[in-house]
Design a protein around this motif. Structure first.
Motif, short mmCIF file in Angstrom:
data_model
loop_
_atom_site.label_atom_id
_atom_site.label_comp_id
_atom_site.label_asym_id
_atom_site.label_seq_id
_atom_site.Cartn_x
_atom_site.Cartn_y
_atom_site.Cartn_z
N SER A 7 42.46 -9.17 35.97
CA SER A 7 43.02 -9.75 35.05
C SER A 7 42.39 -9.49 33.80
O SER A 7 42.78 -10.22 32.85
N TYR A 10 52.90 -14.49 28.48
CA TYR A 10 52.65 -14.78 27.04
C TYR A 10 52.32 -16.19 26.59
O TYR A 10 53.01 -16.98 27.36
N PHE A 41 56.69 -2.66 30.72
CA PHE A 41 55.13 -2.64 30.99
C PHE A 41 54.90 -1.58 32.10
O PHE A 41 55.68 -2.00 33.08
N SER A 54 49.07 -10.29 22.59
CA SER A 54 48.96 -9.30 23.92
C SER A 54 48.95 -10.49 25.07
O SER A 54 48.58 -11.72 24.94
N PRO A 55 49.63 -10.11 26.08
CA PRO A 55 49.79 -11.06 27.16
C PRO A 55 48.52 -11.10 28.05
O PRO A 55 47.89 -10.16 28.32
N SER A 56 48.58 -12.33 28.79
CA SER A 56 47.59 -12.53 29.89
C SER A 56 48.30 -11.44 31.19
O SER A 56 49.39 -11.43 31.18
N LEU A 57 47.25 -10.81 31.82
CA LEU A 57 47.64 -9.92 33.10
C LEU A 57 47.12 -10.31 34.21
O LEU A 57 45.83 -10.91 34.29
N THR A 80 52.12 -9.17 36.99
CA THR A 80 52.40 -10.20 36.38
C THR A 80 51.85 -10.64 34.98
O THR A 80 50.65 -10.46 34.91
N LEU A 81 52.71 -10.83 34.05
CA LEU A 81 52.33 -10.97 32.52
C LEU A 81 52.75 -12.42 32.12
O LEU A 81 53.83 -12.67 32.48
#
Length: 220
Positions: A143, A67, A168, A90-93, A64-65
């Motif tokens: 995360s 932005y 991804f 960069s996205p959170s993960l 799950t990502l």
């Protein structure tokens, strides 16, 4: 309620309320699916990511990502559309692997197989990100990207090239000494349509999860 079920419900809800390229029939299929991993695999096949970019695989993990832009979060949800302006950082993960007891390492990558366009992918694939995660424990979410092997490159689809797939992939395997591609274009392999499949094989990594979104230049 198990976290796995909560994440499945979240996934379905996000698909319903996001700007998606999926059809109503696709969304209904999500509701009626046998399980969330089947949904992920079906979406990857429909988008020609399985076979086209990676070999067929059975997902083991939810990837799950989000932005984040100012106070808003924009999720990546199995083929929704995002504006490039929302994906500059960069996205959170979050990663959850319900049946994975232990692992020698997890690596997240971002690749563009449609460079400069899906009709003419002469630069394909383009490496946008390789990040190493840390701190995985069984039945917990992960995360944190602790190290960038290749720094995040924001999506920038050229004008008049329609939608690009930004994919991804979560890779499992020893990532203590990864070799960065010599070039982002073709992931350093110097041939059209070569990319993460070749690099993962070279590094001894296996695909265990995936997510993707579409983006295009506003000038079409």
């Amino acid at each position: 309620m198990r976290l796995e079920l909560l994440l499945s419900c979240l996934l379905i809800a996000e698909i319903h309320f996001s700007t998606s390229l999926a059809t109503p029939a696709d969304l209904q299929k999500v509701i009626d699916t046998k399980g969330p991993f089947d949904t992920i695999r079906d979406a990857l096949k429909k988008a020609e990511i399985i076979d086209g970019i990676v070999d067929d695989f059975v997902p083991k993990c939810f990837v799950t990502l989000f932005y984040e832009k100012k106070t808003k979060a924009y999720p990546v949800v199995l083929g929704n559309a995002l504006k490039p302006s929302k994906t500059q950082d960069s996205p959170s993960l979050k990663i959850y692997c319900p049946d994975l007891e232990s692992t020698s390492g997890l690596t997240i990558i971002l690749t563009d197989p449609d460079a400069p366009s899906r009709d003419n992918p002469k630069w394909s694939e383009m490496c946008h990100w390789i990040g190493i995660t840390e701190g995985y424990t069984s039945n917990a979410t992960l995360s944190k990207v602790s190290k960038e092997v290749v720094k995040y490159k924001a999506p920038g689809p050229p004008a008049k090239t329609d939608y690009h797939r930004y994919v991804f992939l979560l890779l499992e395997g020893d990532n203590s000494n990864l070799t960065a591609p010599e070039d982002r274009q073709h992931w350093g392999f110097g041939k059209k349509d070569h990319g993460v499949r070749d690099w993962a094989k070279q590094e001894g990594l296996e695909v265990i999860g995936a997510n993707f979104f579409y983006a295009k230049n506003k000038k079409q």
